[in-house]
Design a protein around this motif. Structure first.
Motif, PDB file in Angstrom:
ATOM      1  N   ALA A 169      -4.331 140.912  97.148  1.00 57.11           N
ATOM      2  CA  ALA A 169      -3.079 140.243  97.531  1.00 57.11           C
ATOM      3  C   ALA A 169      -1.887 140.808  96.767  1.00 57.11           C
ATOM      4  O   ALA A 169      -0.782 140.906  97.299  1.00 57.11           O
ATOM      5  CB  ALA A 169      -3.187 138.745  97.310  1.00 57.11           C
ATOM      6  N   TYR A 180      -8.253 138.001  96.010  1.00 56.83           N
ATOM      7  CA  TYR A 180      -8.893 136.748  96.414  1.00 56.83           C
ATOM      8  C   TYR A 180     -10.356 136.975  96.787  1.00 56.83           C
ATOM      9  O   TYR A 180     -11.186 136.113  96.624  1.00 56.83           O
ATOM     10  CB  TYR A 180      -8.169 136.118  97.612  1.00 56.83           C
ATOM     11  CG  TYR A 180      -6.837 135.484  97.284  1.00 56.83           C
ATOM     12  CD1 TYR A 180      -6.767 134.254  96.637  1.00 56.83           C
ATOM     13  CD2 TYR A 180      -5.647 136.098  97.659  1.00 56.83           C
ATOM     14  CE1 TYR A 180      -5.544 133.650  96.365  1.00 56.83           C
ATOM     15  CE2 TYR A 180      -4.419 135.496  97.388  1.00 56.83           C
ATOM     16  CZ  TYR A 180      -4.375 134.280  96.749  1.00 56.83           C
ATOM     17  OH  TYR A 180      -3.175 133.698  96.484  1.00 56.83           O
ATOM     18  N   PRO A 201       7.332 141.101 104.472  1.00 59.48           N
ATOM     19  CA  PRO A 201       6.748 140.481 105.664  1.00 59.48           C
ATOM     20  C   PRO A 201       5.662 139.478 105.293  1.00 59.48           C
ATOM     21  O   PRO A 201       5.202 139.433 104.157  1.00 59.48           O
ATOM     22  CB  PRO A 201       6.152 141.670 106.423  1.00 59.48           C
ATOM     23  CG  PRO A 201       5.981 142.754 105.420  1.00 59.48           C
ATOM     24  CD  PRO A 201       7.033 142.534 104.373  1.00 59.48           C
ATOM     25  N   SER A 202       5.279 138.705 106.273  1.00 55.13           N
ATOM     26  CA  SER A 202       4.201 137.743 106.088  1.00 55.13           C
ATOM     27  C   SER A 202       2.942 138.466 105.611  1.00 55.13           C
ATOM     28  O   SER A 202       2.608 139.536 106.110  1.00 55.13           O
ATOM     29  CB  SER A 202       3.982 137.058 107.430  1.00 55.13           C
ATOM     30  OG  SER A 202       3.024 136.077 107.311  1.00 55.13           O
ATOM     31  N   GLY A 203       2.281 137.910 104.605  1.00 56.57           N
ATOM     32  CA  GLY A 203       1.068 138.531 104.072  1.00 56.57           C
ATOM     33  C   GLY A 203       1.319 139.520 102.953  1.00 56.57           C
ATOM     34  O   GLY A 203       0.380 140.083 102.387  1.00 56.57           O
ATOM     35  N   ALA A 204       2.582 139.729 102.591  1.00 51.76           N
ATOM     36  CA  ALA A 204       2.917 140.729 101.563  1.00 51.76           C
ATOM     37  C   ALA A 204       2.513 140.289 100.157  1.00 51.76           C
ATOM     38  O   ALA A 204       2.418 141.107  99.253  1.00 51.76           O
ATOM     39  CB  ALA A 204       4.421 141.032 101.608  1.00 51.76           C
ATOM     40  N   GLY A 205       2.324 138.989  99.978  1.00 53.67           N
ATOM     41  CA  GLY A 205       1.930 138.493  98.654  1.00 53.67           C
ATOM     42  C   GLY A 205       2.982 137.620  97.984  1.00 53.67           C
ATOM     43  O   GLY A 205       2.842 137.257  96.815  1.00 53.67           O
ATOM     44  N   LYS A 206       4.013 137.239  98.725  1.00 51.94           N
ATOM     45  CA  LYS A 206       5.124 136.471  98.144  1.00 51.94           C
ATOM     46  C   LYS A 206       4.651 135.124  97.593  1.00 51.94           C
ATOM     47  O   LYS A 206       4.975 134.754  96.464  1.00 51.94           O
ATOM     48  CB  LYS A 206       6.238 136.262  99.188  1.00 51.94           C
ATOM     49  CG  LYS A 206       6.782 137.556  99.784  1.00 51.94           C
ATOM     50  CD  LYS A 206       7.930 137.313 100.751  1.00 51.94           C
ATOM     51  CE  LYS A 206       7.565 136.489 101.972  1.00 51.94           C
ATOM     52  NZ  LYS A 206       6.545 137.125 102.851  1.00 51.94           N
ATOM     53  N   SER A 207       3.889 134.382  98.413  1.00 54.44           N
ATOM     54  CA  SER A 207       3.418 133.065  97.965  1.00 54.44           C
ATOM     55  C   SER A 207       2.505 133.205  96.758  1.00 54.44           C
ATOM     56  O   SER A 207       2.588 132.417  95.814  1.00 54.44           O
ATOM     57  CB  SER A 207       2.627 132.350  99.063  1.00 54.44           C
ATOM     58  OG  SER A 207       3.455 132.081 100.147  1.00 54.44           O
ATOM     59  N   THR A 208       1.645 134.204  96.812  1.00 50.65           N
ATOM     60  CA  THR A 208       0.712 134.424  95.703  1.00 50.65           C
ATOM     61  C   THR A 208       1.482 134.656  94.411  1.00 50.65           C
ATOM     62  O   THR A 208       1.170 134.071  93.370  1.00 50.65           O
ATOM     63  CB  THR A 208      -0.195 135.626  96.020  1.00 50.65           C
ATOM     64  OG1 THR A 208      -0.926 135.342  97.221  1.00 50.65           O
ATOM     65  CG2 THR A 208      -1.166 135.902  94.886  1.00 50.65           C
TER      66      THR A 208
END
Ligand code: ADP
Ligand code: ADP
Length: 219
Positions: free
Chosen positions: A17, A11, A36-43
Motif C-alpha cells: 500500500a 497489507y 488517485p483512488s488506491g494510491a495509499g492516501k488513507s493508509t
C-alpha cells in the motif's frame, strides 16, 4: 510535527500500500495529499493516528514513535488529532450540537462547558444556526462541516481530513476547504487528502502519491 522515515505498509503478500515514504510536515503547515483512488492516501493518514502501523520504517508524530506506542497511549495521541475520516459518520439519532459535544462529553467535560465549546466550534464552521437540527436535515457539505466542528472541538494541534470534499459539488467543497483553512490560519497543522485535482491549490504544498509511492514534490 509529522515525520515519515522510509515507511512501507504491506497489507498482504501481493499488495504494497505504501513504499518507502519519507516526508516531513512542519507545525502549522497546510498540506494536500493527492493521488488517485488506491494510491495509499488513507493508509498514510491512518498511520498518523495509529489506526494502522507501518510494516517497516518509522512514523513520528509530535516526537512520538507511532510504531512503539502502547494501546493505552493511543487516546493521548488522538487527543491532539482532529480526525475527519469517512468511517466516522455523524450519529443521525441526535442533534448536530450533540454530535459536536460528543468528544467532550466522552472525556468527561461538564455539560455546560461542552455545550459552549461545541457552539463555538459550530460558529467557526458557519453552522451555529443548525445546532438543533438532526444531521440528515443538512446537505452533504454541511454535514461535512459538522464533522469538522466535531474534529476540532478538542482544539487539536493537527487536523487529518481524508477526502473531505468527496461527493460534494464545487460550492460545497469550497466551503468545506475554507472551514479547514480557517483552522490552518490560526496555527493548526492540516493534512487534507483528495483525488480531485480541482481541489488542489497552487499556494499550498502538495504531496502526490501514486501506487503507494511518493512522487517528487514540485519545488
Ligand atoms: P487511497 O486512500 O489513496 O484510496 P488506500 O490507502 O485506501 O488508498 O489503499 C491503498 C491500497 O491498500 C489499495 O490497494 C487498497 O486496496 C489497499 N488496502 C487498504 N486498506 C486495506 C486493508 N485494510 N486490507 C488490505 N488492503 C488494504
Ligand atoms: P471558547 O473559549 O469558548 O471555547 P474559542 O474561540 O477559544 O472559544 O474556540 C472556539 C472553538 O474553536 C473551540 O471550541 C474549538 O472547537 C475550536 N478550535 C480548535 N482548535 C483551535 C485552535 N487551535 N485555535 C482556536 N480555536 C480552535
Amino acid at each position: 510535527m509529522i515525520e515519515f522515515q522510509q515507511v512501507s505498509k504491506q497489507y498482504s503478500a501481493e499488495a504494497m500500500a505504501l513504499r518507502d515514504i519519507t516526508l516531513n510536515i512542519e507545525k502549522g503547515e497546510l498540506v494536500f495529499l493527492a493521488g488517485p483512488s488506491g494510491a495509499g492516501k488513507s493508509t498514510l493518514m491512518k498511520m498518523i493516528a495509529a489506526m494502522e502501523r507501518p510494516t517497516s520504517g518509522k512514523v513520528i508524530v509530535n516526537g512520538q514513535d507511532i510504531g512503539k506506542i502502547r494501546r493505552a497511549g493511543i487516546p493521548f495521541l488522538r487527543r491532539n488529532l482532529g480526525l475527519i475520516f469517512q468511517e466516522q459518520r455523524l450519529l443521525n439519532d441526535r442533534s448536530v450540537l450533540a454530535n459536536v459535544m460528543l468528544p467532550l462529553t466522552v472525556s468527561g467535560a461538564p455539560r455546560a462547558a461542552a455545550e459552549q465549546r461545541a457552539r463555538a466550534a459550530l460558529d467557526k464552521v458557519g453552522l451555529l444556526e443548525r445546532a438543533a437540527d438532526e444531521p440528515l436535515a443538512l446537505s452533504g457539505g454541511e454535514q461535512q462541516r459538522v464533522s469538522i466542528a466535531r474534529a476540532i472541538v478538542n482544539r487539536p494541534q493537527i487536523i487529518l481530513a481524508d477526502e473531505p470534499t468527496a461527493n460534494l459539488d464545487r460550492a460545497s467543497a469550497t466551503r468545506v476547504l475554507d472551514a479547514l483553512k480557517a483552522f490552518h490560519s490560526v496555527g493548526v497543522t492540516c493534512l487534507i487528502s483528495t483525488h480531485d485535482e480541482l481541489v488542489l491549490e497552487s499556494a499550498a504544498r502538495v504531496i502526490h502519491l501514486q501506487q503507494g509511492e511518493l512522487l517528487k514534490e514540485a519545488a
